[in-house]
Design a protein around this motif. Structure first.
Motif, PDB file in Angstrom:
ATOM      1  N   LEU A   8       0.827  -1.203   0.000  1.00  0.00           N
ATOM      2  CA  LEU A   8       0.000   0.000   0.000  1.00  0.00           C
ATOM      3  C   LEU A   8       0.862   1.254   0.000  1.00  0.00           C
ATOM      4  O   LEU A   8       0.456   2.297  -0.509  1.00  0.00           O
ATOM      5  N   ILE A   9       2.041   1.157   0.593  1.00  0.00           N
ATOM      6  CA  ILE A   9       2.973   2.279   0.655  1.00  0.00           C
ATOM      7  C   ILE A   9       4.330   1.795   0.145  1.00  0.00           C
ATOM      8  O   ILE A   9       5.153   1.297   0.913  1.00  0.00           O
ATOM      9  N   PRO A  10       4.585   1.888  -1.162  1.00  0.00           N
ATOM     10  CA  PRO A  10       5.879   1.430  -1.687  1.00  0.00           C
ATOM     11  C   PRO A  10       7.000   2.415  -1.353  1.00  0.00           C
ATOM     12  O   PRO A  10       6.772   3.618  -1.240  1.00  0.00           O
ATOM     13  N   PHE A  11       8.191   1.867  -1.186  1.00  0.00           N
ATOM     14  CA  PHE A  11       9.359   2.710  -0.939  1.00  0.00           C
ATOM     15  C   PHE A  11       9.859   3.357  -2.227  1.00  0.00           C
ATOM     16  O   PHE A  11      10.313   4.492  -2.227  1.00  0.00           O
ATOM     17  N   PHE A  12       9.786   2.617  -3.327  1.00  0.00           N
ATOM     18  CA  PHE A  12      10.289   3.093  -4.619  1.00  0.00           C
ATOM     19  C   PHE A  12       9.260   2.749  -5.694  1.00  0.00           C
ATOM     20  O   PHE A  12       8.982   1.579  -5.930  1.00  0.00           O
ATOM     21  N   LYS A  35      11.937  -1.580   5.941  1.00  0.00           N
ATOM     22  CA  LYS A  35      11.226  -2.766   6.402  1.00  0.00           C
ATOM     23  C   LYS A  35       9.735  -2.550   6.186  1.00  0.00           C
ATOM     24  O   LYS A  35       9.201  -1.487   6.501  1.00  0.00           O
ATOM     25  N   TYR A  36       9.088  -3.575   5.635  1.00  0.00           N
ATOM     26  CA  TYR A  36       7.649  -3.508   5.391  1.00  0.00           C
ATOM     27  C   TYR A  36       7.070  -4.864   5.769  1.00  0.00           C
ATOM     28  O   TYR A  36       7.514  -5.896   5.257  1.00  0.00           O
ATOM     29  N   GLN A  37       6.117  -4.867   6.675  1.00  0.00           N
ATOM     30  CA  GLN A  37       5.454  -6.099   7.082  1.00  0.00           C
ATOM     31  C   GLN A  37       3.950  -5.883   7.050  1.00  0.00           C
ATOM     32  O   GLN A  37       3.464  -4.817   7.420  1.00  0.00           O
ATOM     33  N   MET A  38       3.265  -6.935   6.625  1.00  0.00           N
ATOM     34  CA  MET A  38       1.811  -6.853   6.586  1.00  0.00           C
ATOM     35  C   MET A  38       1.242  -8.236   6.874  1.00  0.00           C
ATOM     36  O   MET A  38       1.731  -9.234   6.349  1.00  0.00           O
ATOM     37  N   THR A  39       0.242  -8.257   7.708  1.00  0.00           N
ATOM     38  CA  THR A  39      -0.519  -9.475   7.945  1.00  0.00           C
ATOM     39  C   THR A  39      -1.924  -9.229   7.420  1.00  0.00           C
ATOM     40  O   THR A  39      -2.564  -8.252   7.790  1.00  0.00           O
ATOM     41  N   PHE A  81       9.123  -7.653   3.826  1.00  0.00           N
ATOM     42  CA  PHE A  81      10.065  -7.107   2.860  1.00  0.00           C
ATOM     43  C   PHE A  81      11.151  -6.344   3.621  1.00  0.00           C
ATOM     44  O   PHE A  81      10.844  -5.504   4.467  1.00  0.00           O
ATOM     45  N   PHE A  82      12.401  -6.675   3.345  1.00  0.00           N
ATOM     46  CA  PHE A  82      13.544  -5.977   3.934  1.00  0.00           C
ATOM     47  C   PHE A  82      14.461  -5.524   2.814  1.00  0.00           C
ATOM     48  O   PHE A  82      14.740  -6.294   1.889  1.00  0.00           O
ATOM     49  N   LEU A  83      14.936  -4.302   2.900  1.00  0.00           N
ATOM     50  CA  LEU A  83      15.977  -3.802   2.009  1.00  0.00           C
ATOM     51  C   LEU A  83      17.013  -3.143   2.896  1.00  0.00           C
ATOM     52  O   LEU A  83      16.723  -2.155   3.570  1.00  0.00           O
ATOM     53  N   ASP A  84      18.203  -3.731   2.926  1.00  0.00           N
ATOM     54  CA  ASP A  84      19.295  -3.205   3.745  1.00  0.00           C
ATOM     55  C   ASP A  84      20.385  -2.658   2.844  1.00  0.00           C
ATOM     56  O   ASP A  84      20.978  -3.393   2.050  1.00  0.00           O
TER      57      ASP A  84
END
Length: 119
Positions: A8-12, A35-39, A81-84
């Motif tokens: 719902l809220i993308p980083f890129f 970091k993006y998590q959704m249940t 989703f993780f992007l480090d």
């Protein structure tokens, strides 16, 4: 059928690295972690028909690591989703790897669909 993009809220929205070739390093200023998590609760009267495939992508030195996981049960779907960006400086000779990782990042955020089917 119901199609749902969990981001719902993308980083890129699009890949910021589109140059064919880069001759100078990329400077992020400082290491970053996204970091993006959704249940998602499966709606009553529906089953999960399809979830996005999990994928992990990283550069050789693990200066950039992306992890995307999706898991489904009869009642819930968990999206992680993780992007480090573990180093603030990416040398110009590693630009192609950076570009490839961000290609996966934007593809996942724009094209990950969960499909619910009414029973």
């Amino acid at each position: 059928m119901v199609y749902f993009n969990p981001f719902l809220i993308p980083f890129f929205l699009k890949n910021p690295f589109t140059l064919e070739k880069r001759t100078y390093p990329v400077d992020f200023g400082f290491p970053r972690k996204y970091k993006y998590q959704m249940t998602i609760v499966v709606p009553e009267g529906y089953i999960v028909r399809e979830i996005p495939k999990s994928i992990n992508v990283k550069t050789g030195e693990e200066s950039i690591v992306m992890k995307f996981q999706s898991q489904a049960s009869q009642k819930n779907i968990i999206i992680t989703f993780f992007l480090d960006l573990n180093t603030p400086h990416i040398p110009a000779d590693d630009y192609e790897n950076l570009k490839e990782v961000f290609k996966h990042v934007t593809d996942i955020q724009n094209n990950s669909l969960i499909i619910f089917e009414k029973i």
